[in-house]
Design an enzyme around this catalytic site. Structure first.
Site, short mmCIF file in Angstrom:
data_model
loop_
_atom_site.label_atom_id
_atom_site.label_comp_id
_atom_site.label_asym_id
_atom_site.label_seq_id
_atom_site.Cartn_x
_atom_site.Cartn_y
_atom_site.Cartn_z
N SER A 257 0.84 -1.20 0.00
CA SER A 257 0.00 0.00 0.00
C SER A 257 0.87 1.24 0.00
O SER A 257 1.64 1.48 0.94
CB SER A 257 -0.89 0.01 1.24
OG SER A 257 -1.49 1.29 1.36
N HIS B 35 -1.24 -1.27 -4.23
CA HIS B 35 -2.51 -0.90 -3.58
C HIS B 35 -2.52 0.61 -3.37
O HIS B 35 -1.64 1.17 -2.73
CB HIS B 35 -2.62 -1.63 -2.24
CG HIS B 35 -3.94 -1.45 -1.57
ND1 HIS B 35 -5.06 -2.19 -1.90
CD2 HIS B 35 -4.33 -0.61 -0.58
CE1 HIS B 35 -6.07 -1.83 -1.13
NE2 HIS B 35 -5.66 -0.86 -0.32
N ASP C 6 -4.66 3.72 -1.99
CA ASP C 6 -5.76 4.11 -1.11
C ASP C 6 -6.22 5.52 -1.44
O ASP C 6 -5.49 6.49 -1.23
CB ASP C 6 -5.30 4.03 0.35
CG ASP C 6 -5.13 2.59 0.81
OD1 ASP C 6 -6.08 1.82 0.67
OD2 ASP C 6 -4.03 2.25 1.29
N MET D 299 -8.80 8.35 -0.46
CA MET D 299 -9.67 8.78 0.65
C MET D 299 -10.10 10.22 0.42
O MET D 299 -9.30 11.06 0.02
CB MET D 299 -8.90 8.70 1.98
CG MET D 299 -8.27 7.35 2.26
SD MET D 299 -7.53 7.30 3.87
CE MET D 299 -6.65 5.73 3.82
N HIS E 211 -8.25 1.24 -4.16
CA HIS E 211 -9.22 1.08 -3.07
C HIS E 211 -9.89 2.44 -2.83
O HIS E 211 -9.28 3.34 -2.29
CB HIS E 211 -8.46 0.59 -1.82
CG HIS E 211 -9.29 0.42 -0.60
ND1 HIS E 211 -8.72 0.18 0.64
CD2 HIS E 211 -10.63 0.43 -0.41
CE1 HIS E 211 -9.68 0.08 1.54
NE2 HIS E 211 -10.84 0.22 0.95
N MET F 247 -12.05 4.74 -0.94
CA MET F 247 -12.72 5.05 0.33
C MET F 247 -13.34 6.44 0.16
O MET F 247 -12.91 7.43 0.75
CB MET F 247 -11.72 5.01 1.48
CG MET F 247 -11.30 3.59 1.83
SD MET F 247 -9.79 3.51 2.80
CE MET F 247 -8.59 3.51 1.47
N MET G 255 -11.85 -5.86 4.96
CA MET G 255 -11.04 -4.91 5.75
C MET G 255 -10.72 -5.53 7.11
O MET G 255 -11.61 -6.02 7.82
CB MET G 255 -11.81 -3.60 5.97
CG MET G 255 -11.94 -2.72 4.74
SD MET G 255 -10.38 -2.27 3.95
CE MET G 255 -9.52 -1.38 5.27
N GLY H 73 -9.05 4.16 6.79
CA GLY H 73 -8.72 5.57 7.03
C GLY H 73 -7.25 5.82 7.28
O GLY H 73 -6.72 6.86 6.89
N PHE H 74 -6.60 4.85 7.92
CA PHE H 74 -5.20 5.10 8.30
C PHE H 74 -4.38 3.82 8.20
O PHE H 74 -4.90 2.72 8.42
CB PHE H 74 -5.12 5.62 9.74
CG PHE H 74 -5.86 6.92 9.92
CD1 PHE H 74 -5.24 8.13 9.62
CD2 PHE H 74 -7.19 6.92 10.32
CE1 PHE H 74 -5.94 9.33 9.74
CE2 PHE H 74 -7.89 8.12 10.45
CZ PHE H 74 -7.26 9.33 10.16
N GLY H 75 -3.10 3.98 7.90
CA GLY H 75 -2.18 2.86 7.90
C GLY H 75 -1.67 2.62 9.32
O GLY H 75 -1.93 3.42 10.23
N GLY H 76 -0.96 1.52 9.49
CA GLY H 76 -0.28 1.27 10.75
C GLY H 76 -1.17 0.86 11.92
O GLY H 76 -0.75 0.94 13.07
N ASP I 132 -6.84 -6.33 4.08
CA ASP I 132 -6.20 -5.02 4.09
C ASP I 132 -6.26 -4.43 5.50
O ASP I 132 -7.34 -4.18 6.03
CB ASP I 132 -6.94 -4.10 3.11
CG ASP I 132 -6.36 -2.70 3.02
OD1 ASP I 132 -5.27 -2.46 3.57
OD2 ASP I 132 -7.02 -1.84 2.38
N GLY I 133 -5.07 -4.23 6.07
CA GLY I 133 -4.98 -3.61 7.38
C GLY I 133 -4.23 -4.47 8.38
O GLY I 133 -4.68 -5.56 8.71
N GLY J 66 1.08 -2.16 4.06
CA GLY J 66 1.62 -0.81 3.98
C GLY J 66 2.82 -0.65 4.88
O GLY J 66 3.98 -0.72 4.44
C1 DX5 Z 1 -6.44 1.67 5.47
C2 DX5 Z 1 -5.98 1.32 4.09
C3 DX5 Z 1 -4.89 0.34 4.04
C4 DX5 Z 1 -3.61 0.74 4.71
C5 DX5 Z 1 -2.97 -0.49 5.24
O1 DX5 Z 1 -7.59 2.44 5.37
O2 DX5 Z 1 -7.05 0.80 3.34
O3 DX5 Z 1 -4.64 -0.05 2.69
O4 DX5 Z 1 -2.71 1.36 3.86
O5 DX5 Z 1 -1.85 -0.12 5.95
P1 DX5 Z 1 -1.13 -1.11 6.98
O6 DX5 Z 1 -0.68 -2.29 6.21
O7 DX5 Z 1 -0.03 -0.28 7.51
O8 DX5 Z 1 -2.16 -1.48 8.03
ZN ZN Z 2 -6.59 -0.04 1.36
#
Ligand code: DX5
Ligand code: ZN
Length: 224
Positions: free
Chosen positions: A7, A32, A34, A36, A65, A67, A136, A141-144, A174-175, A196
């Site tokens: 991602s 991937h 994202d 948003m 993706h 969102m 999901m 909304g957020f990575g990590g 994803d996530g 990601g």
């Molecule tokens: C979250 C995204 C993911 C995100 C995953 O809303 O859809 O694609 O980038 O990040 P990681 O792998 O860091 O959880």
């Molecule tokens: Zn995603």
């Protein structure tokens, strides 16, 4: 069968072209992306113009993706920009059947996804038209964020339904996917893995992609 989809949410946006090339060299199967809108999720990332610009830097297919609240309005833009697979949320405000049909009419692969609180069965009426379903494993909304292992029931139910109908449909998660969580998702029946933070924060990105793939292959549909 097993695909790794890093991602770019976790990449350095100031040097995306280099980051994409790096991922291609690391063996990524998909990129991937994202998208948003700050409305469907509380974060804003990028849109079709950026995707169009970065498309020329890699041949790795773009796994987009969305969102966003009203994906139907923008399907043409994302198709024109170079999306290869488009994933839309069942919770969005656009009519799902029409949105899926629009993606397919553009010759792009269609995918649907559910947030953690939404039953995966909401996707079943559209399953015959989909190349992929995304489950999901964090709130979008957020990575990590941390992997939600309790989403694996959805993956299992989906795999059973896909097999029962004899469909060729990938299951993406994803996530929170990392070397610690990929095996659980593969055992449940997922075969496309978004990562990601795990990939982009690694000091050995190619090694991380390789290990994720090996762990997924070793554990795919292996009973617990
Ligand atoms: C979250 C995204 C993911 C995100 C995953 O809303 O859809 O694609 O980038 O990040 P990681 O792998 O860091 O959880
Ligand atoms: Zn995603």
């Amino acid at each position: 069968m097993i695909k790794i989809s890093p991602s770019i949410l976790s990449c350095d946006y100031g040097k995306m072209a280099e980051e994409l090339t790096c991922m291609e060299h690391c063996g990524a199967d998909y990129m991937h992306i994202d998208v948003m809108d700050g409305h469907f999720v509380p974060n804003i990332t990028l849109g079709a113009p950026v995707i169009r610009c970065i498309k020329k830097y890699t041949d790795v297919p773009f796994d987009v993706h969305l969102m966003i609240s009203e994906p139907l309005k923008y399907i043409d833009d994302f198709c024109d920009a170079g999306a290869d697979i488009i994933t839309v949320h069942t919770e969005c405000d656009s009519p799902l059947g029409e949105t899926v049909d629009k993606i397919l009419a553009r010759g792009v692969k269609a995918s649907l996804t559910v947030k953690p609180a939404t039953p995966v069965e909401e996707i079943f009426p559209y399953l015959d038209k989909l190349s992929m379903v995304l489950v999901m494993t964090v709130e979008p909304g957020f990575g990590g964020q941390s992997f939600m292992a309790d989403m694996m029931g959805k993956v299992t139910a989906l795999r059973q339904e896909i097999d029962r109908r004899g469909l060729d449909c990938d299951i993406e998660v994803d996530g929170g996917i990392s070397e610690k969580t990929v095996a659980v998702a593969a055992k449940a029946g997922a075969n496309v893995f978004v990562a990601g933070n795990a990939v982009f924060s690694s000091t050995d990105r190619a090694g991380t992609v390789r290990v994720l793939r090996e762990l997924a292959e070793k554990n795919y549909l292996k009973s617990l």
